[in-house]
Structures are given as C-alpha cells and as structure tokens.
Design a protein around this motif. Structure first.
Motif, PDB file in Angstrom:
ATOM      1  N   SER A  82      14.783 -25.169   0.739  1.00 33.53           N
ATOM      2  CA  SER A  82      13.902 -23.894   0.810  1.00 33.53           C
ATOM      3  C   SER A  82      14.196 -22.832  -0.185  1.00 33.53           C
ATOM      4  CB  SER A  82      14.287 -23.452   2.059  1.00 33.53           C
ATOM      5  OG  SER A  82      15.529 -23.013   2.457  1.00 33.53           O
ATOM      6  N   GLN A  83      15.188 -22.995  -1.111  1.00 30.53           N
ATOM      7  CA  GLN A  83      15.578 -22.103  -2.071  1.00 30.53           C
ATOM      8  C   GLN A  83      14.110 -21.642  -3.063  1.00 30.53           C
ATOM      9  OE1 GLN A  83      18.658 -22.965  -4.790  1.00 30.53           O
ATOM     10  NE2 GLN A  83      17.885 -24.977  -5.077  1.00 30.53           N
ATOM     11  N   ALA A  98      11.153 -21.051  -2.246  1.00 30.83           N
ATOM     12  CA  ALA A  98      10.218 -20.088  -1.810  1.00 30.83           C
ATOM     13  C   ALA A  98      11.044 -18.893  -1.672  1.00 30.83           C
ATOM     14  CB  ALA A  98      10.098 -20.608  -0.260  1.00 30.83           C
ATOM     15  N   LEU A  99      12.419 -18.801  -1.738  1.00 27.78           N
ATOM     16  CA  LEU A  99      13.000 -17.597  -1.712  1.00 27.78           C
ATOM     17  C   LEU A  99      13.945 -17.013  -2.940  1.00 27.78           C
ATOM     18  CD1 LEU A  99      13.507 -14.970  -0.142  1.00 27.78           C
ATOM     19  CD2 LEU A  99      15.141 -16.327   0.969  1.00 27.78           C
ATOM     20  N   THR A 116       7.208 -12.363  -2.238  1.00 30.93           N
ATOM     21  CA  THR A 116       7.958 -13.645  -2.009  1.00 30.93           C
ATOM     22  C   THR A 116       8.759 -13.777  -0.718  1.00 30.93           C
ATOM     23  OG1 THR A 116       7.941 -14.139  -4.600  1.00 30.93           O
ATOM     24  CG2 THR A 116       9.860 -14.944  -3.501  1.00 30.93           C
ATOM     25  N   THR A 144       6.582 -14.002   2.140  1.00 29.32           N
ATOM     26  CA  THR A 144       6.204 -15.632   2.253  1.00 29.32           C
ATOM     27  C   THR A 144       7.305 -16.368   2.788  1.00 29.32           C
ATOM     28  OG1 THR A 144       4.559 -15.235   0.682  1.00 29.32           O
ATOM     29  CG2 THR A 144       5.217 -17.603   0.969  1.00 29.32           C
ATOM     30  N   ALA A 145       8.521 -16.000   2.733  1.00 29.68           N
ATOM     31  CA  ALA A 145       9.834 -16.641   3.151  1.00 29.68           C
ATOM     32  C   ALA A 145      10.089 -16.218   4.680  1.00 29.68           C
ATOM     33  CB  ALA A 145      10.961 -16.164   2.346  1.00 29.68           C
ATOM     34  N   LYS A 170      11.300 -21.783   6.159  1.00 29.67           N
ATOM     35  CA  LYS A 170      11.715 -20.595   5.037  1.00 29.67           C
ATOM     36  C   LYS A 170      12.773 -19.732   5.817  1.00 29.67           C
ATOM     37  CE  LYS A 170       6.473 -20.634   4.698  1.00 29.67           C
ATOM     38  NZ  LYS A 170       5.372 -20.136   5.071  1.00 29.67           N
ATOM     39  N   LEU A 172      20.665 -20.907  -0.678  1.00 23.97           N
ATOM     40  CA  LEU A 172      19.176 -20.248  -1.376  1.00 23.97           C
ATOM     41  C   LEU A 172      18.924 -20.024  -2.418  1.00 23.97           C
ATOM     42  CD1 LEU A 172      18.397 -17.823   1.937  1.00 23.97           C
ATOM     43  CD2 LEU A 172      17.642 -19.840   1.460  1.00 23.97           C
TER      44      LEU A 172
END
Length: 400
Positions: free
Chosen positions: A110-111, A113-114, A138, A141-142, A358, A397
């Motif tokens: 999931s990193q 996305a963030l 960003t 969204t996470a 996320k 992350l």
C-alpha cells in the motif's frame, strides 16, 4: 315246613319271570343310526405352471440325517465398533513478537498510494502551491482524513522551508518523523488480557458482518496461545449460519475450548456461559465473538449492549475490540462512531490492510474514536494478524 319251602319256590319263579321281561324289552329297542360316511372331496383342478414348474417333478435323492453333515461351529460374530473421530492435531502458532516486521512485505504494497507518492512529490525541484495540493490529494486518497491531512501538510511545508536542501535521505527521514507523529507512538496498544487479582481476562469482539470478525477472533486466540495463554472461546454469534462451527474450528487448531449455544439462540446467554466456563476452567482469557450488527439498526445495537451488560455480571470487560475492514475507508468510520456509543470501544482491529487498503485509515480511525489501533490483519493466513507497531508500519509505508 312245607309251607316255607313252597313260598321260596314261588318267589324264585316270580323273579325269573320279571328278569325275562326286562331282557326282552331291551332286545326290541331300536339301535341308534350309524354315523354318516365322510363324503369324497374332489380336489380343485391344478393351476397351470410356467417354465420349470410345468415339468414333471423328478425323484430327488433322499439322505438320512446321519448322512447329512452338520456345519462346524461358526466363528463368533464380532460387533464392529464405530470409527473413532480423531481430534485435529494441535498447531503451534507463530510468536506474536515481531510478526508485523515479518509481514512487512505485504503491508508495503500500500506504500504506492501514500509513502512513495509523497516522496516523489517532495523530491521535486520546486515545491509550489500546485505540488502541495497534490500532496494533500495523496493523503486524502489514502484515507488519512481531512484534519490530519491539513496538519501534516502544514508541518511538512514548514520543515522543508527551514531545511532548505532536500536530499532523498533527508526527505525520507522527514516524512518518517511526521508520519510517526500522525500515527502516534505514545498510545498504549497492548491488548488487555491480564487483569489484576482475577482471572480470566474478558475480551469482546464486535463489528459488522463481512469485516472478518469471527476470523479475527480465531486468529487472536492463536496470538494469545503463541504467547503462552490459555483461552476459552464464546461463540455468541448465533444468528449467522455456521459461525459457531467456524469459531470452534479455529479453537480446535490451538487447543482452545469453545462454548456455543443453539442456532438463533440468545447470544447474551452464550456469552455469560463462556465467561462462567472460563472461570471454572481457570483459563487466562475468554474471547467472545458477537453477532455482526448493522450499525443502522437500533434494535440490533441494543442487543449488543445487552450482551455487554450480561457479561459484566461476572466481571468488567477488559477489552472491547471493534473489527473494521480497512478497504471500506470513510464508511468504516461511520460504523465506528455508532459502535463506540453502544459498547465503549477500547481498541481497533483493522483487517484486509494489504494491497487494496490505504494505510491512512489507521490515522483517521484513531482520530475519530480516540482509541488506538491495536491489531492489524495483513492476509488470509492463520498467523497474518499482528500487533500494531507504529515504527514498523510507517517503515513499510515509505519503504527503504
């Protein structure tokens, strides 16, 4: 003298005459009729036969009883016993310490996305307003949430302006510090299972159907057994078909006893009996899996409150863990609010926090409830439930 003789002779003659008359009358009496002869009975005509029965029977060889051999003594008939169902072998779960570090590769999916997104944006030569807006997008969204996002962006802008230079190493360190501050390192994330001066510790697991609540309860039993605790499971989810069977299977794998009731029975009664059984057995922890509740249904939520009150007739609850599906994002926060009002949530379990989820939901749910994330689920494996460790989480992350 002569007169006496004459009288005797006359008497003899009279008696003789009377005897002759009686015999004569018997001779002339008719005899009874002879019994009738038995009539000849004519047998009915034989029915026609077909095949072998139509043939003339042949003379079969006859044998005397001496010629016929008697069968020998038969062997005693043994009664076949029903097959014994063997208990499944007891598994030895992975120790809970360091699980999150070992599962870091799954969490790091999931990193993109963030963590990586933020590092890419902060590495630009010019950090103008448009870039900072992209940083905010960003984070939103996470699923970090609006207020935490605004706080993080403000701190990042200030520190980047003060630092002046932004090498990749500096940026990574900066981002790590700010994310750790956002996630929180000073919260007590221990699952309370060892109350002072009494046994057992009582943990109730709540949540909406589909979040992985029963599975999480079974996995938590594995975590506790791996740490040397003895466990009793209470299958108080009596409304979902096969929920008790599912929980019992989890328990059997690690040697935990499961208390269950009839399907569609009273969940509060099952919870009460589970704690009672745990006290009598002297176990360390009782885990109670409750029925999944729709947070929009008042009656169902009231029933959950009843379960809590009934259990507390034995002793206060040590933990009330709310299981949330990390992929539901902000919708999970709505569920969390309602559950927290009914049963006083003390900790969060985030499931399905791998790949599709996320990571920012950790921050959002803690801010919403004011209680820590204590456990996270990173997959379908039996040992994929791990104690939440902020440092390992943030490192996963943002990557190495």
């Amino acid at each position: 003298m002569e007169t006496v003789i004459l009288a005797v002779v006359i008497a003899v003659v009279v008696l003789g005459a009377l005897g002759g008359l009686i015999v004569g009358s018997r001779r002339h009496k008719p005899l009874p009729p002879a019994p009738p002869k038995t009539p000849d009975i004519t047998a009915p005509p034989a029915e026609p036969h077909v095949g072998e029965e139509a043939e003339t029977p042949s003379d079969e060889e006859r044998r005397s009883i001496e010629e016929v051999g008697l069968p020998g003594a038969s062997a005693p008939v043994g009664v076949e016993e029903p097959p014994t169902v063997e208990a499944p072998p007891i598994e030895i779960p992975e120790p809970s310490a360091g699980r999150l570090v070992r599962l870091r590769a799954r969490l790091s999916r999931s990193q993109n996305a963030l963590g990586k997104g933020l590092l890419t944006l902060l590495s630009r030569e010019h950090l103008d307003e448009e870039t900072w807006e992209e940083v905010e997008d960003t984070l939103l969204t996470a699923d970090v949430g609006v207020l935490p996002t605004e706080e993080l962006v403000e701190r990042l802008r200030e520190r980047v302006r003060v630092l002046g230079t932004r090498t990749p190493v500096e940026l990574r360190g900066l981002l790590r510090e700010e994310l750790l501050a956002l996630v929180g390192t000073d919260m007590d994330r221990t699952v309370k299972t060892e109350p002072e001066a009494r046994k057992p510790g009582i943990v109730m697991v709540v949540g909406v159907n589909g979040t992985g609540k029963t599975t999480t309860t079974g996995k938590l039993a594995r975590v506790l057994v791996a740490d040397g605790r003895t466990v009793v499971l209470g299958a108080a989810d009596t409304f979902r078909a096969a929920a008790a069977d599912q929980l019992q299977t989890w328990g059997e794998r690690v040697g935990a006893y499961t208390v269950r009731g009839p399907e569609a029975g009273d969940p509060a009664s099952v919870a009460f009996d589970a704690v009672k059984e745990g006290k009598e057995m002297g176990v360390d922890v009782v885990l109670i899996d409750t029925a999944g509740r729709l947070h929009t249904k008042t009656g169902l939520m009231d029933e959950l409150g009843k379960v809590k009150r009934v259990v507390e007739k034995h002793a206060p609850l040590d933990e009330v863990l709310l299981v949330l599906d990390a992929t539901t994002g902000q919708n999970g926060l709505v569920q969390a609010r309602v559950f927290a009002e009914v049963v006083d949530i003390t900790g969060i379990v985030l499931t399905k926090l791998d790949g599709t989820a996320k990571g920012g939901i950790v921050v959002a749910v803690q801010r919403e409830l004011g209680v820590p994330v204590k456990l996270i689920g990173l997959g379908e494996g039996a040992d994929d439930l791990a104690p939440f460790e902020p440092e390992a989480f943030v490192d996963a992350l943002i990557g190495d």
